[in-house]
Write a protein that holds these residues in place. Structure first.
Motif, PDB file in Angstrom:
ATOM      1  N   PRO A 121     -19.410  12.532 -11.033  1.00 61.71           N
ATOM      2  CA  PRO A 121     -19.041  12.506 -12.213  1.00 61.71           C
ATOM      3  C   PRO A 121     -20.747  11.361 -12.478  1.00 61.71           C
ATOM      4  CG  PRO A 121     -16.897  11.662 -11.511  1.00 61.71           C
ATOM      5  CD  PRO A 121     -18.543  11.872 -10.286  1.00 61.71           C
ATOM      6  N   GLY A 122     -21.224  11.759 -13.604  1.00 63.29           N
ATOM      7  CA  GLY A 122     -22.575  10.763 -14.300  1.00 63.29           C
ATOM      8  C   GLY A 122     -23.886  12.063 -13.618  1.00 63.29           C
ATOM      9  N   ASN A 151     -14.731  16.936 -15.724  1.00 61.74           N
ATOM     10  CA  ASN A 151     -15.341  15.821 -14.456  1.00 61.74           C
ATOM     11  C   ASN A 151     -16.327  15.382 -14.270  1.00 61.74           C
ATOM     12  OD1 ASN A 151     -13.293  17.116 -13.360  1.00 61.74           O
ATOM     13  ND2 ASN A 151     -14.086  18.939 -11.603  1.00 61.74           N
ATOM     14  N   GLY A 152     -16.613  15.075 -15.936  1.00 66.72           N
ATOM     15  CA  GLY A 152     -18.283  14.271 -16.206  1.00 66.72           C
ATOM     16  C   GLY A 152     -19.630  14.653 -15.289  1.00 66.72           C
ATOM     17  N   ILE A 153     -19.170  15.571 -15.188  1.00 67.10           N
ATOM     18  CA  ILE A 153     -20.716  16.794 -14.944  1.00 67.10           C
ATOM     19  C   ILE A 153     -21.339  16.863 -16.133  1.00 67.10           C
ATOM     20  CG2 ILE A 153     -21.983  18.365 -13.971  1.00 67.10           C
ATOM     21  CD1 ILE A 153     -19.782  17.724 -11.643  1.00 67.10           C
ATOM     22  N   GLU A 154     -22.735  16.138 -15.905  1.00 71.15           N
ATOM     23  CA  GLU A 154     -23.748  17.540 -17.534  1.00 71.15           C
ATOM     24  C   GLU A 154     -23.976  18.149 -17.452  1.00 71.15           C
ATOM     25  OE1 GLU A 154     -25.929  14.194 -18.823  1.00 71.15           O
ATOM     26  OE2 GLU A 154     -24.591  12.295 -18.339  1.00 71.15           O
ATOM     27  N   PRO A 179     -32.813  12.150 -14.865  1.00 71.85           N
ATOM     28  CA  PRO A 179     -32.866  10.926 -13.913  1.00 71.85           C
ATOM     29  C   PRO A 179     -31.986  11.736 -13.096  1.00 71.85           C
ATOM     30  CG  PRO A 179     -33.920   9.999 -15.699  1.00 71.85           C
ATOM     31  CD  PRO A 179     -33.175  11.369 -16.356  1.00 71.85           C
ATOM     32  N   ASN A 180     -31.007  12.290 -13.754  1.00 71.98           N
ATOM     33  CA  ASN A 180     -29.563  12.374 -13.344  1.00 71.98           C
ATOM     34  C   ASN A 180     -30.238  13.439 -12.845  1.00 71.98           C
ATOM     35  OD1 ASN A 180     -29.453  12.820 -15.764  1.00 71.98           O
ATOM     36  ND2 ASN A 180     -26.970  12.263 -15.357  1.00 71.98           N
ATOM     37  N   THR A 181     -30.136  14.130 -13.515  1.00 69.79           N
ATOM     38  CA  THR A 181     -30.367  15.793 -12.456  1.00 69.79           C
ATOM     39  C   THR A 181     -30.679  16.167 -11.112  1.00 69.79           C
ATOM     40  OG1 THR A 181     -31.693  17.114 -14.797  1.00 69.79           O
ATOM     41  CG2 THR A 181     -31.438  18.289 -12.675  1.00 69.79           C
ATOM     42  N   ARG A 182     -29.351  16.516 -10.614  1.00 69.70           N
ATOM     43  CA  ARG A 182     -29.309  16.776  -8.949  1.00 69.70           C
ATOM     44  C   ARG A 182     -28.590  18.352  -8.660  1.00 69.70           C
ATOM     45  NH1 ARG A 182     -30.510  12.798  -9.416  1.00 69.70           N
ATOM     46  NH2 ARG A 182     -29.571  10.959  -9.479  1.00 69.70           N
TER      47      ARG A 182
END
Ligand code: PLP
Length: 380
Positions: free
Chosen positions: A89-90, A114-117, A135-138
């Motif tokens: 999430p996030g 599920n809190g994924i953008e 910054p949170n791109t995975r």
């Protein structure tokens, strides 16, 4: 010994597991569980977790994609679902805006919960890709060519951008198959396949794959696969194995036929636009030429009006009006109400998935017969 690609379609690298009978066609281990002689000596346990037929299939697919690992799933969607389970999430997914509608549905209706953008980006524009990284791109996820608009994304450039920001790049290679394109050799981290398409190739089974080199990520994905119970059943593994034996012959032949059909469609007065990445006028032609050895057998085209599109769907005789692609039988799809019906309206409009768009998966029928059928189906 290094065998060529064509040989590996049939044999893989070596048999993963062989019993005394030495059968030429790899056996279907149709069993739920495996007996053990001693504690700690078990080679196989339970078919949700491991099975010799699946292992053999995974070795062949890994070999064709020049990968260390392949994991076989019960569908392409099960494979993509396992892939996004790597995220928390996030986290943020940056993905190509033109992609199979089921993946859009997964991202919007499951990942979001599920809190994924997720952001949808025109990945043919590297400046847009760069500007959309967060910054949170995975995970960066692209289809190239994309479904159904046949957009081409530069895999090497996207891999550079993803890695510079600590993200993984996954590439859906369903349309071109490893016969024409091997994304891992271009810097991608994970290859996704709907094995329901060209890999199995006969419109008779559903399957999916994640293919990769990074063993630590492969272990996590195997844990996810066995835990959520998304593994491919032994008989379906065998069907894909059998299909793979002719992959190289099928897709090269299908590509040759597709080129003939494109020539006909481009000249047809009731066809307004043809999207085929093997034509020099296609915006992605050069990039595709630089990263793939072929253009495949998927063609999207736009008719002059809705009436013509509907007529073609109704009148095809040899070609079947159906979802899916990549098999021996040619299929004509209406993305608006079929594969892409759940893509949000504004995005669908932006992409041009409208009432005049048709998608053709060229099968293995005679090229002239297919041209004849399409021509009669378009006519009033
Ligand atoms: C490009 C692409 N990726 C993934 C999928 C999902 O695969 P499956 O239908 O095997 O679940 C599809 C299905 O059409 C697809 O076209």
């Amino acid at each position: 010994m290094e065998w060529s690609f064509d040989t590996r379609c049939i044999h893989g690298e070596a048999h993963a597991y062989q019993d005394g009978a030495r059968s030429v066609s790899f056996p279907i281990y149709q069993t739920a569980t495996f007996g053990h002689s001693l504690i700690g000596h078990e080679q196989f346990n339970y078919s949700r977790q491991d099975n010799p037929t699946r292992l053999q299939l995974e070795e062949v697919v890994a070999s064709l994609e020049e990968a260390k690992e392949a994991i076989a799933f019960s569908s392409g969607m099960a494979a993509v679902s396992a892939l996004v389970e790597l995220l928390r999430p996030g986290d943020h997914i940056l993905c190509g805006e033109d992609l199979y509608g089921g993946v859009t549905r997964l991202f919007d209706q499951v990942c979001a919960k599920n809190g994924i953008e997720v952001s949808y980006v025109d990945t043919t524009s590297l400046s847009q890709v760069e500007a959309s990284i967060r910054p949170n791109t995975r995970l960066m996820h692209v289809e190239t060519p994309s479904n159904p608009m046949m957009k081409v994304t530069d895999i090497q450039a996207c891999a550079r951008i993803a890695h510079a920001h600590g993200a993984l790049l996954s590439v859906d290679n369903t349309f071109l198959t490893p016969v024409f394109q091997r994304p891992l050799t271009l810097g991608a981290d994970i290859v996704v396949h709907s094995g329901s398409k060209y890999l199995s190739g006969h419109n008779d089974t559903i399957s999916g794959f994640l293919v990769l080199n990074e063993l630590e990520i492969a272990d996590r994905l195997r844990l996810i696969a066995k835990t959520i119970g998304a593994a491919l059943a032994p008989f379906d593994c065998w069907l894909v194995l059998r299909g793979l034996k002719t992959l190289h012959v099928r897709v090269r032949h299908q590509e040759r036929t597709a080129k003939k059909i494109v020539e006909t469609l481009e000249k047809h007065p009731l066809v307004r636009e043809v999207y085929y990445i093997g034509r020099p006028g296609h915006p992605g032609y050069e990039v595709n030429q630089s990263q793939a050895t072929g253009s495949g057998a998927m063609i999207s085209f736009r008719t002059v009006d809705q009436e013509t599109a509907h007529r073609a769907l109704k009148k095809v005789r040899l070609i079947t009006f159906a979802e899916s692609l990549g098999g021996t039988e040619s299929l004509l799809t209406y993305p608006l109400t079929q594969t892409h019906c759940e893509v949000p309206g504004p995005l669908r409009e932006k992409l041009g998935i409208d009432e005049t768009l048709l998608r053709l998966s060229v099968g293995l029928e005679d090229a002239e017969d297919l041209v004849k059928d399409l021509t009669q189906a378009l006519e009033k």
